[in-house]
Every structure is written in C-alpha cells, then in structure tokens.
Design an enzyme around this catalytic site. Structure first.
Site, PDB file in Angstrom:
ATOM      1  N   ARG A 154       0.733  -1.321   0.172  1.00 53.21           N
ATOM      2  CA  ARG A 154       0.330   0.421   0.095  1.00 53.21           C
ATOM      3  C   ARG A 154       0.508   1.132   0.067  1.00 53.21           C
ATOM      4  O   ARG A 154       0.505   2.430  -0.657  1.00 53.21           O
ATOM      5  CB  ARG A 154      -1.298  -0.308   0.920  1.00 53.21           C
ATOM      6  CG  ARG A 154      -2.098   0.945   1.098  1.00 53.21           C
ATOM      7  CD  ARG A 154      -3.510   0.526   2.387  1.00 53.21           C
ATOM      8  NE  ARG A 154      -2.931   0.250   3.819  1.00 53.21           N
ATOM      9  CZ  ARG A 154      -3.743   0.270   4.652  1.00 53.21           C
ATOM     10  NH1 ARG A 154      -4.560   0.452   4.530  1.00 53.21           N
ATOM     11  NH2 ARG A 154      -3.106   1.039   5.712  1.00 53.21           N
ATOM     12  N   LYS A 175      -2.770   6.468   1.503  1.00 52.24           N
ATOM     13  CA  LYS A 175      -3.117   6.761   2.470  1.00 52.24           C
ATOM     14  C   LYS A 175      -1.794   8.042   2.808  1.00 52.24           C
ATOM     15  O   LYS A 175      -0.022   7.772   3.513  1.00 52.24           O
ATOM     16  CB  LYS A 175      -2.376   5.590   3.539  1.00 52.24           C
ATOM     17  CG  LYS A 175      -2.836   5.979   5.085  1.00 52.24           C
ATOM     18  CD  LYS A 175      -2.124   4.451   5.749  1.00 52.24           C
ATOM     19  CE  LYS A 175      -2.645   4.774   7.847  1.00 52.24           C
ATOM     20  NZ  LYS A 175      -3.703   5.572   7.805  1.00 52.24           N
ATOM     21  N   GLU A 219     -16.928   6.123   4.313  1.00 58.54           N
ATOM     22  CA  GLU A 219     -15.716   5.578   5.150  1.00 58.54           C
ATOM     23  C   GLU A 219     -16.153   6.767   6.319  1.00 58.54           C
ATOM     24  O   GLU A 219     -15.893   8.264   6.231  1.00 58.54           O
ATOM     25  CB  GLU A 219     -14.498   5.137   4.922  1.00 58.54           C
ATOM     26  CG  GLU A 219     -14.019   6.369   4.181  1.00 58.54           C
ATOM     27  CD  GLU A 219     -11.744   5.797   3.892  1.00 58.54           C
ATOM     28  OE1 GLU A 219     -11.855   4.670   4.866  1.00 58.54           O
ATOM     29  OE2 GLU A 219     -11.567   6.349   3.220  1.00 58.54           O
TER      30      GLU A 219
END
Ligand code: PMP
Length: 308
Positions: free
Chosen positions: A54, A156, A192
């Site tokens: 990620r 992220k 989210e």
C-alpha cells in the site's frame, strides 16, 4: 531510523532532515501496523507485506520513490524487535508501529520528490476510542468531504487527513465518537469513517462500500471480508446509499487501530438511528477470529502473521 521509545519520536524527527541539501515538499504517505504479543511470549506482525504494497502504491501516486516490500517489512520487524519490551501482554494492548515515507530533496516548486526519508516509530496502545469497546456513535458529515474522485483518497497520503480533522474535532466536541463521510459528488452514498472502513449487516449479507479510489482499502477490511466469507456470510462490496443504514441490522467499523468496532448509533440530519450490538453480534464473531489470529490464539492457516 529506528526509535526505541515512541514518546521520543518528535524530538528525534527533527534530526531526520538535512536542511542543507533537502527541502521538504508536500509529499508523504504513511502506514499503521501493530505488533502483538502471544500467550507464549512471541511477537507477531499482521500482514506487513500489505502495508508495504500500500505504501508503494501511495508513493507512486505521490510521484516519489519508495522502499521495496522486503525493505519495508524488514524495517517493521526491526522496530518491533527493538521495542519488544513495549509490546503489552495479550489483552492489555499492542505496539502500534507507524512507518512514514516523506518526500524530500532540493525541489522548491511543485515537482516529484527526488529523495525520500523513510522512518518508523512505535508506541504501545490500548483502545483507539475513549469509549473502549463500547459501541460507537457516528455522525454523518454534510459540510466537509474526505476525498473526491480523481484525488488521492485511495492511498494513505498524509494530506488526506487534513480535510477530516476539523470535522472530527467538531463531532467529538458534540459527543460523537467519529465521523462517517459521504461521497463528495452526490452526498448520498456512505464512504468511510475518519480512520476506518465501515460495514453494514442485513441478515446474512454483510456489505461494505467498494473501494473506488476515494476509500482507503483497509487491510483489516480485506481480512474481515475473507473471515466473513469463511463463516458463510455473503459479502458485497458495492455502493451503499446512506438511506440503507436505517434498515441495517448491525453496523461495524474495521481498522488496524480500531480493530472491529460495533456502531451503536448513527446521526444524520438530526435523526439518530440505533443498531443492535452485544455479544451475539456479527462483529463479535469477526473480532474474536481476527484478534485470535493476530495474537496466536487461533491457528493462522492463512499465513497472515509474521513472527519477529
Ligand atoms: N480508512 C482510513 C481513512 C484509515 O486511515 C484507515 C487506517 N489505516 C482505514 C480506513 C483502515 O485501514 P487498515 O485496516 O489498513 O488499518
């Protein structure tokens, strides 16, 4: 750089930059992972290769180089080992590890960061929410959005947390646990929570918003989906209109920090909807299995844990 004491991280961070040769730019991605202590004293990591991948994808999106998966996993192992004594006993918490990748280099204008600084720091943690394991009360945000299509919401990136901070602080000051964000285009689909993914349960079907570039694909989310399918639940990744929440049987959140947390209520347009929680809830079954694997109580048939 590996720090032995999480509390010292801020002081030490200052030494990481080389002002003569580097100018810090706006680029940065980070990760969150944990080290778990087992009953027999071993230290386990949970799927650190997924954090590494990620971070790589995030770095690519931020136009900067990144450590390889092996370098990343090795760094996380090293920091867990160096801080072994800070990993709490089972049931008493975990060691949270935060690897950071910060773009740097002699670039003043907007341009790719030619260099990077990769560091990690660690701290023992208990429950993420002050509610402990009590059900969360979420607030649906209508003024602020978290991410827009075509943006960097799916990775992220540090910058993703800037738009949510004010909304989060405001919601907390009003007594809510956290904020649930809607899509930025129609403002009618669930996306989210500030630092976790959301799941909605109706009968035997567990649904979660599809990762479409504006939602972070959580490692806990991915693991919980697999565990739920193993238990025979039908799991759907799709668009979830906010109105669907009203009829949900249960709602829960997932994340490295929050683990699997039940949602007790959601407030939207001044209306509060309550959900069933309790020991026989779906979230409880998923929580126990996930934590069981992470802490070595349940045999790790999936090869998700890495011993350090
Ligand atoms: N969404 C956001 C915005 C997050 O910050 C996090 C925490 N990393 C998550 C979801 C959950 O991701 P994970 O399960 O990998 O911790």
């Amino acid at each position: 750089m590996i720090l032995k004491d999480g509390a010292a991280c801020l002081r030490n961070l200052i030494h990481l930059f080389r002002p003569a040769s580097s100018s810090l730019t706006s680029k940065g991605v980070y990760e969150g992972t944990k080290a778990y202590r087992t009953e027999d004293g071993r230290i386990l990591l949970f799927r650190p290769d997924l954090n590494a991948s990620r971070m790589k994808i995030g770095a690519e999106r931020m136009c900067m180089p990144s450590p390889s998966v092996d370098q990343f996993v090795d760094a996380v192992k090293q920091i867990a080992l160096a801080n072994k004594r800070w990993v709490p006993p089972p049931g008493k918490g975990t060691l949270y590890i935060r690897p950071l990748l910060i773009g740097s280099g002699p670039v003043l204008g907007l341009g790719p960061a030619p260099e990077y600084t990769f560091l990690a720091y660690a701290s023992p943690v208990g429950n993420y929410f002050k509610e402990g394991s009590a059900p969360l009360n979420l607030y649906i945000e209508e003024e602020f959005v978290r991410a827009a299509p075509g943006g960097a919401g799916g990775v992220k990136a540090m910058s993703n947390y800037a738009p949510v901070l004010k909304a989060l602080i405001r919601a907390k000051s009003r007594g809510f646990s956290d904020v649930l964000y809607l899509d930025s285009v129609n403002r009618k689909n669930v996306e989210e929570v500030s630092s976790c993914n959301i799941f909605v349960v109706k009968g035997n079907v567990i649904s979660t918003p599809a990762t479409n570039g504006t939602i972070l694909e959580g490692i806990t989310r991915r693991s919980v989906i697999e565990i739920a399918r193993d238990y025979g639940y039908q799991v759907e990744e799709r668009v979830i209109p906010v109105d669907e929440l009203i009829n949900a049987d249960q709602v829960f959140c997932t994340g490295t920090a929050v683990v699997v947390a039940p949602v007790g209520s959601i407030t939207y347009q001044n209306k509060r909807v309550e959900f069933k929680t309790g020991s026989r809830s779906v979230y409880q079954e998923l929580y126990s299995t996930l934590v069981g694997i992470q802490t070595g109580v349940i045999e790790d048939k999936k090869g998700w844990t890495v011993e350090v």
